[in-house]
Design a protein around this motif. Structure first.
Motif, PDB file in Angstrom:
ATOM      1  N   GLY A  88      -8.842   1.480  -3.520  1.00 41.27           N
ATOM      2  CA  GLY A  88      -7.992   2.255  -4.411  1.00 41.27           C
ATOM      3  C   GLY A  88      -7.202   1.435  -5.401  1.00 41.27           C
ATOM      4  N   THR A  89      -7.580   0.155  -5.583  1.00 37.07           N
ATOM      5  CA  THR A  89      -6.844  -0.728  -6.485  1.00 37.07           C
ATOM      6  C   THR A  89      -7.802  -1.634  -7.249  1.00 37.07           C
ATOM      7  OG1 THR A  89      -6.578  -2.378  -4.720  1.00 37.07           O
ATOM      8  CG2 THR A  89      -4.785  -0.793  -5.007  1.00 37.07           C
ATOM      9  N   PHE A 105      -3.198   0.411  -9.172  1.00 37.98           N
ATOM     10  CA  PHE A 105      -3.964   1.464  -8.514  1.00 37.98           C
ATOM     11  C   PHE A 105      -5.068   1.922  -9.456  1.00 37.98           C
ATOM     12  CE2 PHE A 105       0.194   1.858  -6.328  1.00 37.98           C
ATOM     13  CZ  PHE A 105      -0.249   1.633  -5.036  1.00 37.98           C
ATOM     14  N   ASP A 106      -6.061   2.613  -8.922  1.00 39.43           N
ATOM     15  CA  ASP A 106      -7.226   2.989  -9.724  1.00 39.43           C
ATOM     16  C   ASP A 106      -6.872   3.818 -10.953  1.00 39.43           C
ATOM     17  OD1 ASP A 106      -9.019   1.586  -8.207  1.00 39.43           O
ATOM     18  OD2 ASP A 106      -9.776   3.311  -7.084  1.00 39.43           O
ATOM     19  N   ASN A 148      -4.540   3.176   0.032  1.00 41.92           N
ATOM     20  CA  ASN A 148      -4.644   2.530  -1.268  1.00 41.92           C
ATOM     21  C   ASN A 148      -3.719   1.319  -1.239  1.00 41.92           C
ATOM     22  OD1 ASN A 148      -6.367   4.552  -2.232  1.00 41.92           O
ATOM     23  ND2 ASN A 148      -4.645   5.831  -2.850  1.00 41.92           N
ATOM     24  N   SER A 149      -4.282   0.138  -1.413  1.00 40.38           N
ATOM     25  CA  SER A 149      -3.529  -1.093  -1.175  1.00 40.38           C
ATOM     26  C   SER A 149      -4.367  -2.286  -1.626  1.00 40.38           C
ATOM     27  CB  SER A 149      -3.215  -1.231   0.321  1.00 40.38           C
ATOM     28  OG  SER A 149      -4.411  -1.183   1.087  1.00 40.38           O
ATOM     29  N   GLY A 185       0.802  -1.218   0.000  1.00 43.09           N
ATOM     30  CA  GLY A 185       0.000   0.000   0.000  1.00 43.09           C
ATOM     31  C   GLY A 185       0.833   1.265   0.000  1.00 43.09           C
ATOM     32  N   GLN A 186       0.128   2.387   0.077  1.00 44.34           N
ATOM     33  CA  GLN A 186       0.789   3.675   0.053  1.00 44.34           C
ATOM     34  C   GLN A 186       1.496   3.954   1.368  1.00 44.34           C
ATOM     35  OE1 GLN A 186      -3.369   5.767   0.187  1.00 44.34           O
ATOM     36  NE2 GLN A 186      -1.873   7.403   0.441  1.00 44.34           N
ATOM     37  N   GLN A 227      -8.588   9.972   5.660  1.00 52.35           N
ATOM     38  CA  GLN A 227      -8.579   8.840   4.729  1.00 52.35           C
ATOM     39  C   GLN A 227      -8.746   7.562   5.533  1.00 52.35           C
ATOM     40  OE1 GLN A 227      -5.311   8.794   1.958  1.00 52.35           O
ATOM     41  NE2 GLN A 227      -5.691   6.684   1.316  1.00 52.35           N
TER      42      GLN A 227
END
Length: 242
Positions: A155-156, A211-212, A131-132, A117-118, A127
């Motif tokens: 987010g992925t 990621f998106d 994102n992960s 992830g981020q 948040q």
């Protein structure tokens, strides 16, 4: 000169600690040294109410000193203090006690390991999730049909059996254990190929995480979740596969 020698010694220790192929413990059983907490509504590094703590040598998610009223989306994550590329991660988890008042129904006996992830320092204060790719951890409910080891995609998105899948939850074949029972969870991330293993059994495989925005997920931070139900972790280890 003393400072330079100390720095070199520190760098050598870091290199040795994360040598390829060796199983390395990520949790010392005493404190949260080597980890960073990020809770929704708080800055990275803040650990409100000692949400993440060490109890009896176990990494523990506890709400005893945090929510005096009810849960209001204060989802939390505790991150290992460095990113990884190719790796074999494993830990044991169990759920304990009761879900905190106000926790959403879907989050009952629900946690996970967020893979690649981020960086927690890049997360917005408000948040909920990094994102992960989430390696979901669940305990059994009264239906007896709840699975564990599934995939969630905040987010992925990923490929399963060669097809791109953009839904948030992709269920595994692993049947969840009762609350209180220890479960061994392993995740392998190698050159864009991933698998989740529960108690020695592969429960799902997938590939090509992105990621998106379409950027390939090639490395990142691993974190463990707090989602409103107390839980504990032990034997948290990693093997570098680079």
């Amino acid at each position: 000169m003393k400072t330079i020698i100390t720095l070199l010694a520190s760098l050598a220790l870091t290199s040795a600690t994360f040598a390829d192929g060796e199983w390395i413990s990520l949790f010392n059983g005493k404190d949260l040294n080597g980890w960073t907490v990020k809770v929704n509504g708080f800055k990275a590094g803040e650990n409100p109410g000692s949400l993440f703590r060490v109890e009896d040598g176990l990494l523990t998610v506890s709400y005893a000193d945090f929510w005096k009223d009810s849960f209001k989306d204060e989802f939390g994550h505790i991150f290992i203090d460095r990113p990884f590329t190719n790796y074999h991660f494993r830990c044991e988890y169990r759920f304990i006690g009761e879900q905190v008042n106000g926790g959403p129904g879907w989050a009952q006996s629900n946690s996970g390991a967020m893979l690649s992830g981020q960086d927690p320092k890049t997360m917005d204060v408000k948040q909920k999730f990094p994102n992960s790719i989430e390696f979901q951890f669940l305990a059994q409910d009264k239906t007896g049909q709840r699975t564990t080891g599934s995939i969630c995609t905040p987010g992925t998105y990923i490929d399963v059996n060669g097809e791109t899948v953009k839904k948030h939850v992709i269920k595994s074949t692993g049947i969840a254990a009762p609350i209180g029972e220890w479960v061994v969870a392993e995740a392998i991330f190698k050159d864009g190929q991933l698998k989740h293993i529960i108690n020695g059994e592969t429960v799902i495989e997938y590939s090509n995480p992105k990621f998106d925005d379409g950027t390939p997920v090639t490395s990142g931070w691993i974190s463990l979740q707090a989602e409103s139900h107390p839980c504990q972790f032990r034997n948290i280890e990693i093997q570098i596969l680079d």
